[in-house]
Design a protein around this motif. Sequence first.
Motif, PDB file in Angstrom:
ATOM      1  N   ILE A   1      -2.716  -0.786  11.468  1.00  0.00           N
ATOM      2  CA  ILE A   1      -3.469   0.363  10.938  1.00  0.00           C
ATOM      3  C   ILE A   1      -2.538   1.396  10.315  1.00  0.00           C
ATOM      4  O   ILE A   1      -2.881   2.058   9.322  1.00  0.00           O
TER       5      ILE A   1
ATOM      6  N   TRP B   1      -1.988   2.055   5.924  1.00  0.00           N
ATOM      7  CA  TRP B   1      -2.194   3.429   5.446  1.00  0.00           C
ATOM      8  C   TRP B   1      -0.893   4.025   4.930  1.00  0.00           C
ATOM      9  O   TRP B   1      -0.868   4.675   3.882  1.00  0.00           O
TER      10      TRP B   1
ATOM     11  N   SER C   1      -6.859  -1.015   6.731  1.00  0.00           N
ATOM     12  CA  SER C   1      -6.648  -0.035   7.798  1.00  0.00           C
ATOM     13  C   SER C   1      -7.975   0.398   8.412  1.00  0.00           C
ATOM     14  O   SER C   1      -8.093   0.547   9.638  1.00  0.00           O
TER      15      SER C   1
END
Length: 442
Positions: free
Chosen positions: A249, A253, A414
């Motif tokens: 995640i 990002w 993400s």
Amino acid sequence: MANSGSLKSTIAVSLTNYLDAGAIVAGASGLSLWQNYLGLSEVHLGWLNFISANCLGAAIGAIIGGFLADKYGRKFIFTYNLLVYMLGVLLIMLSVNFPMLLCGFLITGISVGVGVPASWTYISESSEVNNRGRNICISQMSWGFGPMCILLLGMLFAPGGYLFGWVESVAHLVGGSGLSVEATNVFSSRIVFFSLFIVAFIAWNLQRGLQESAEFEASKEKKSGLLDNIKVLFQNNIAIKTVCFLASIYLTWNLVASVMGFFQPHIYETAGGVSNEQANWMNCIQWAIIVGVTFLVSKVIDKTSHKAIYTFGLLVAISAWVIIVTVGVNGSVGLWAFAILWGIQGGSSPQIFYALWGSELFPAKFRAGAQGLMFFIVRGLSAVWGLIFAYIYGDNGEGFTIAAYCMIILLLISLIVGFIGCPKTRGKTLAEITKERYGDIQ
């Protein structure tokens, strides 16, 4: 620990984030001045970015600092690390050739990496259960204040800026009246880095007076050697799955955010068609929005669904890039819409939850080490992605639309991974979370 106590220590430790983001922006904003002064090529500039606090330097520092914090304590990092940061900044301030500048960027970057896992870990471990999220948000606000303040200083001190006359006076006082234009102009960057030196000195004095984390002290008896802790981390299936989840995640990002952090003014100028001064002001305003939204999130994060806030932030981020491929950024409406939306997402971004979950989902035994490992992976791959993005984007932004689609795909990953794997940790102590996930880990 009293609520005011955790807030005080959080503010002291959060200055590490100010210095992290501040070093990145100070380096990026002054590159052209150093290039003109030292006659640097694009290859030289590429090396400066590659080993800086934005990329490899921080990656190396994080994996070292994380495991050192688990072996010797969080206070050990706070006692010595910012001395290294001040040394790196001092080298940059006094640089008269490329090797000095490169060495300064590398030392500063390594120090930034060393400090990040220890600071996030300490904030969580010293927080009460009902304000752990709030304190992490305060740390993230400091991460926003850094670029905002450094950008403002950079614009005021830059050639043509309101305070450049004062910069010229300082330059001639130090180097004499015979300084070249390039040597005089670069003093604006030296002074910006001096401001980081001052903040680092203040932060060092505050941090070295902190008490050691109670969580670390309580787990001292169970601690083994540094290599043993690394071995335990890699042999625990739950820990490995958690590393994969959080790295996924944060990486997807951060591949977008790291590019925006370094290239954003350049994108505004080339793809958006605005002046350098306008681009810097837009960037500064965007950071102010990030700080403001983070403050609002800090008020609700310990009372509201983490999944809802996480999802909101990424939907806003994706919307910002969708505007680019539909409306475009070569007009003021599209450009400002993008800047505002990207600012809003920054205040509720996966970085907040990475910092929070990264310190919640691992036992104290290897909590900082696991974060250091993930930070190493993310910043290292971000360094490589920065080179790939520059190739896709092109010299004048001709590949910007293709780059935008790449960003949307990364943000979607993400969003999906975070939505599915969002842990339920709100309202639980770190000890309860560790017991729930790992049992009686030794």
